[in-house]
Design a protein around this motif. Structure first.
Motif, PDB file in Angstrom:
ATOM      1  N   ALA B   8       0.839  -1.202   0.000  1.00 35.60           N
ATOM      2  CA  ALA B   8       0.000   0.000   0.000  1.00 35.60           C
ATOM      3  C   ALA B   8       0.867   1.243   0.000  1.00 35.60           C
ATOM      4  N   GLY B  10      -0.435   4.230  -0.641  1.00 40.12           N
ATOM      5  CA  GLY B  10      -1.281   5.396  -0.414  1.00 40.12           C
ATOM      6  C   GLY B  10      -1.780   6.020  -1.700  1.00 40.12           C
ATOM      7  N   THR B  15      -4.823   1.569  -3.629  1.00 39.37           N
ATOM      8  CA  THR B  15      -6.123   1.753  -2.976  1.00 39.37           C
ATOM      9  C   THR B  15      -7.200   0.986  -3.737  1.00 39.37           C
ATOM     10  N   ALA B  45      -1.105   8.869   3.823  1.00 37.46           N
ATOM     11  CA  ALA B  45      -2.238   8.510   2.953  1.00 37.46           C
ATOM     12  C   ALA B  45      -2.545   7.023   3.075  1.00 37.46           C
ATOM     13  N   VAL B  49      -6.079   5.248   4.236  1.00 38.42           N
ATOM     14  CA  VAL B  49      -6.793   4.268   3.409  1.00 38.42           C
ATOM     15  C   VAL B  49      -6.953   2.949   4.164  1.00 38.42           C
ATOM     16  N   HIS B  52      -9.687   3.306   6.565  1.00 35.96           N
ATOM     17  CA  HIS B  52     -10.987   3.267   5.871  1.00 35.96           C
ATOM     18  C   HIS B  52     -11.465   1.831   5.699  1.00 35.96           C
ATOM     19  N   TYR B  53     -10.513   0.937   5.388  1.00 39.63           N
ATOM     20  CA  TYR B  53     -10.883  -0.457   5.136  1.00 39.63           C
ATOM     21  C   TYR B  53     -10.730  -1.349   6.372  1.00 39.63           C
ATOM     22  N   HIS B  57      -2.340  -2.478   9.524  1.00 42.03           N
ATOM     23  CA  HIS B  57      -1.389  -1.683   8.754  1.00 42.03           C
ATOM     24  C   HIS B  57       0.005  -1.855   9.336  1.00 42.03           C
ATOM     25  N   ALA B 179     -14.092   3.514  -3.510  1.00 43.11           N
ATOM     26  CA  ALA B 179     -12.799   3.696  -2.832  1.00 43.11           C
ATOM     27  C   ALA B 179     -12.620   5.171  -2.434  1.00 43.11           C
ATOM     28  N   PRO B 180     -11.965   5.425  -1.321  1.00 41.24           N
ATOM     29  CA  PRO B 180     -11.789   6.800  -0.832  1.00 41.24           C
ATOM     30  C   PRO B 180     -10.664   7.523  -1.582  1.00 41.24           C
ATOM     31  N   LEU B 183      -8.618  10.317  -0.127  1.00 41.50           N
ATOM     32  CA  LEU B 183      -7.576  10.058   0.885  1.00 41.50           C
ATOM     33  C   LEU B 183      -6.232   9.697   0.254  1.00 41.50           C
ATOM     34  N   THR B 184      -6.207   9.438  -1.035  1.00 39.97           N
ATOM     35  CA  THR B 184      -4.982   8.916  -1.659  1.00 39.97           C
ATOM     36  C   THR B 184      -3.984  10.024  -1.996  1.00 39.97           C
TER      37      THR B 184
END
Lengths: 235, 235
Positions: B8, B10, B15, B45, B49, B52-53, B57, B179-180, B183-184
């Motif tokens: 990831a 970001g 994402t 970022a 993300v 969000h999911y 992390h 998908a957000p 936020l990316t």
């Protein structure tokens, strides 16, 4: 002049690889990676060996790897270093997940950046039973992967000159080439002297003995029965 | 339940990969690596993300890589970030030597340690012209290498679901899955807002436009002519 990067752990095998390429007259760059290993002492050994060969020495400081590559005795303080023979199934506790792929690929990245011709690793037959990332299949796959990852830029060759050699043969070559065996460090424990009992100490001692090479290693004084701990095999 | 590790960054592509595997109901672990990149903003970022999911992390802190993987605008302050189209030859300045092999292999090591089923990377067709380590040949070779390096232990699958997709298609899917995107972070520069002019900004803006997705990105106010800088291609 051929410019060769040697992945230098400070141990006997990578020192033999340095000796081999020094004998060939290569320009040498030693790459040593701090991946948070318990036996951090090996970095000082690698520095001494690199100095012996007048090699450039790149130490890459990546200790956070140990926090995420969990479950191995080499990176996780909660897992004890197993004693016994290097090829025994108990040595699986010393496998660090995907370690050699990470270390070799960092060395490849450096080789690309400095336009070196080759990346050399000192793996040998004795590594094969326990460590899949020391087998010929891994080296072959890595070479294909490096060629794909660097296509159109600069692709260093990946060499493992001892991948079909026993450690005894590696020790014989090291001695023949006058490698500074007394500067090397093999022990997986974190002490000031070699423990004489962990897998790699047992293997080192055995290889030197079978090769007929005087062992300059200072073992811990409490290791009075060290020599009888492992099976002696020509590996 | 399938446990999937997503590399990831970001950005929009990883994402979308998170969105894809969240939609499949997988247990998600996002892996983000600080390799000393100029655009360290991407780590925040990636955290947003992942949050969000509701993914685990793992942030791996390896900034010393930038010191040794030299010569790229992404890691070397002495090299300027090129402006223009992402697929232009000038973008070769953004290639970090062997980067994706290092990052993917760290993610694989983590996947082995946590016994995840797969490692997913969000590379796509738009990455192919400049970045050899984003092409199908690299992914195929990496899978073989991972299988060899982990044989007899735990071998995660390496997946690149978008490797034959255009970025426009990736953007469409991301929007479709909710998908957000806001936020990316994509920009290669190190600022607080997207510059709108570097290769990845041009590519992001173009993909969203071609996909018919509203672009929520805040670009730098001085970028008044940003929209005319790149060629618009369906990539």
């Amino acid at each position: 002049m051929t410019h060769t990067v040697v992945v230098a752990s400070g141990g006997l095998d990578s020192t033999a690889a340095m000796a081999l390429h020094a004998a060939a007259g290569d320009h040498l760059t030693a790459v040593t990676i701090n991946y948070g290993q318990r036996h951090i002492r090996e970095i000082a050994a690698a520095r001494a060996v690199a100095g012996h060969y007048d090699a450039d020495h790149v130490v890459v400081d990546l200790p956070d790897l140990a926090r995420v590559l969990t479950g191995s005795a080499l990176t996780d303080p909660a897992v004890a270093v197993p004693h016994g023979h290097y090829a025994a199934p108990t040595m699986a506790a010393t496998v660090v997940p995907n370690r050699n792929a990470i270390l070799a690929n960092v060395a490849v990245g450096i080789a690309v950046a400095i336009k070196a011709d080759a990346v050399v690793v000192g793996i040998h037959v004795g590594d094969h039973p326990v460590y899949p990332d020391c087998r010929p299949e891994f080296i072959d796959a890595l070479q294909v992967c490096v060629a794909a990852a660097t296509a159109g830029y600069h692709t260093p060759r990946v060499d493992a000159p001892f991948v079909h050699w026993t450690k005894t043969a590696v020790a014989r070559l090291a001695a023949k080439l006058g490698a500074p065996i007394e500067l090397t460090w093999s022990c997986y424990e974190g002490g000031e002297l070699h423990c004489g009992r962990c897998g790699t100490c047992v293997e080192r001692r055995e290889a030197l003995e079978l090769a007929g090479v005087a062992d300059p290693t200072a073992y811990r004084p409490d290791d009075v029965k060290g020599r009888t701990h492992g099976h002696v095999l020509d590996r």
